[in-house]
Design an enzyme around this catalytic site. Structure first.
Site, PDB file in Angstrom:
ATOM      1  N   LYS A  89       2.999 -77.810 -24.402  1.00 48.52           N
ATOM      2  CA  LYS A  89       2.688 -78.740 -25.502  1.00 48.52           C
ATOM      3  C   LYS A  89       1.409 -79.515 -25.177  1.00 48.52           C
ATOM      4  CE  LYS A  89       7.467 -78.993 -26.970  1.00 48.52           C
ATOM      5  NZ  LYS A  89       8.776 -79.610 -26.794  1.00 48.52           N
TER       6      LYS A  89
ATOM      7  N   GLN B 224      11.310 -84.974 -24.527  1.00 45.17           N
ATOM      8  CA  GLN B 224      11.806 -83.622 -24.240  1.00 45.17           C
ATOM      9  C   GLN B 224      13.312 -83.660 -23.961  1.00 45.17           C
ATOM     10  OE1 GLN B 224       9.775 -80.819 -24.380  1.00 45.17           O
ATOM     11  NE2 GLN B 224      11.673 -79.680 -24.201  1.00 45.17           N
TER      12      GLN B 224
ATOM     13  N   ASP C 170       8.738 -85.185 -33.657  1.00 46.49           N
ATOM     14  CA  ASP C 170       9.814 -84.185 -33.653  1.00 46.49           C
ATOM     15  C   ASP C 170      10.692 -84.315 -34.895  1.00 46.49           C
ATOM     16  OD1 ASP C 170       9.800 -82.260 -31.746  1.00 46.49           O
ATOM     17  OD2 ASP C 170      10.940 -83.395 -30.253  1.00 46.49           O
TER      18      ASP C 170
END
Ligand code: NDP
Length: 298
Positions: free
Chosen positions: A55, A99, A124
């Protein structure tokens, strides 16, 4: 019957990343903004470390700033929330991604940590405010994997209006948001799950069939309506004689490719689109937060 068109998710993701790079360059030129994506990693899970690194690389490759915040596996929930709060307050940070999973989800609650992310930096799309915006039809941030599925459909499926979409799987991360996005695109949506009766029969009525289940190769060729568009979100590792294992989707590709009109392979379909969509979300939050229009992608 001709075999299905196999969607190259890698090539499409490459194209989308190129479009994001154009948008980032435009933001720099017109507003002196360099979008910043912060990734929070707790512990040293090997797979999570690989995801976080890729990422960060992807963000830098399109001209964004990448910020990585690492905490030890033993970090407390308060420690993680303190990092999130600091990133919320940092004007150079446009997107925050935590994460998951945490090393010990019983000790550090995913839900509580995510609820601390500023919804306008929640790239997200996991904060309940963004889930609510999606449900209410308001502009917000959509989770990256469902967004990647929609980009595939928008670019390859033609009009979705009036089509019957069956989504197998009802998780908050994948199934539910995909169902909402398909509804927004005027599909007639049926959500299927582990308690659904006659799943094969239901799937055979789908013009668009989305499998987000986590069961290797569960969807067989004779579950697919001839000509249907099949999106395989599943990523499952199955054992191989050499002990290395092999990734397969939730769809039996070899069978379904003979019946479907188009199909995403797994790996190589939805997977690569996830990071590309995350980058699109970061451009979006950078613009929304400042009240400026998202630059054109080309
Ligand atoms: P979850 O385990 O959270 O949800 C799975 C869903 O599938 C549940 O709603 C469950 O139903 C349903 N289900 C399970 N077994 C069956 C069955 N036999 N028949 C019908 N429905 C069933 O998984 P996720 O949504 O997080 O992920 C789904 C898949 O997508 C996984 O393979 C995952 O690896 C992959 N994935 C891929 C990503 C990517 O490509 N970047 C990102 C995220 C996920 P019920 O609710 O009734 O239990």
């Amino acid at each position: 019957m001709a075999e299905a068109k196999v969607i190259d998710g890698k090539a499409l993701a490459e194209q989308v990343r190129g479009e994001v790079a154009v948008q980032v360059a435009a933001l720099k030129a017109s507003h002196a903004i360099t979008p910043g994506l912060a990734v929070v990693l707790v512990g040293e899970n090997a797979a999570s470390m690989v995801y976080v690194a890729s990422k960060g690389r992807a963000a830098k490759a399109v001209g964004m700033n990448s910020i990585e915040e690492r905490l030890p596996a033993g970090a407390s929930e308060q420690d993680v929330i303190a990092v999130v709060d600091r990133l919320n307050a940092d004007p150079a940070v446009d997107g925050i991604l935590v994460q998951l999973p945490f090393p010990d989800p019983k000790r550090v609650s995913e839900r509580r940590v995510i609820s601390h992310i500023d919804p306008d930096k929640d790239v997200d799309g996991l904060h309940v405010v963004n889930a609510g915006r999606l449900l209410a039809g308001e502009d917000g941030i959509v989770p990256a994997t469902p967004m990647g599925c929609m980009t595939i459909l928008e670019r390859f499926a033609g009009s979705l209006s009036g089509k019957h979409a069956v989504v197998i799987g009802r998780s908050n991360l994948v199934g539910k948001p995909i169902g909402q996005l398909l509804l927004r695109a005027s599909c007639t949506v049926t959500m299927a799950h582990s308690k659904t009766a006659d799943l094969p029969g239901l799937c055979r009525t789908a013009d668009i069939l989305v499998a987000a289940v986590g069961q290797p190769q569960m969807v067989r060729g004779d579950w697919v309506k001839p000509g249907a568009f099949v999106i395989d979100v599943g990523t499952n590792r199955i054992p191989t004689p050499d002990g290395k294992g092999r990734l397969v989707g939730d769809v039996n590709f070899a069978e379904a490719v003979k019946v479907a009109g188009a199909i995403t392979p797994s790996p190589g379909g939805v997977g690569p689109m996830t990071i590309a969509s995350l980058l699109q979300n970061t451009v979006k939050t950078a613009c929304l937060r400042r009240g400026i229009a998202v630059p054109k992608a080309s």
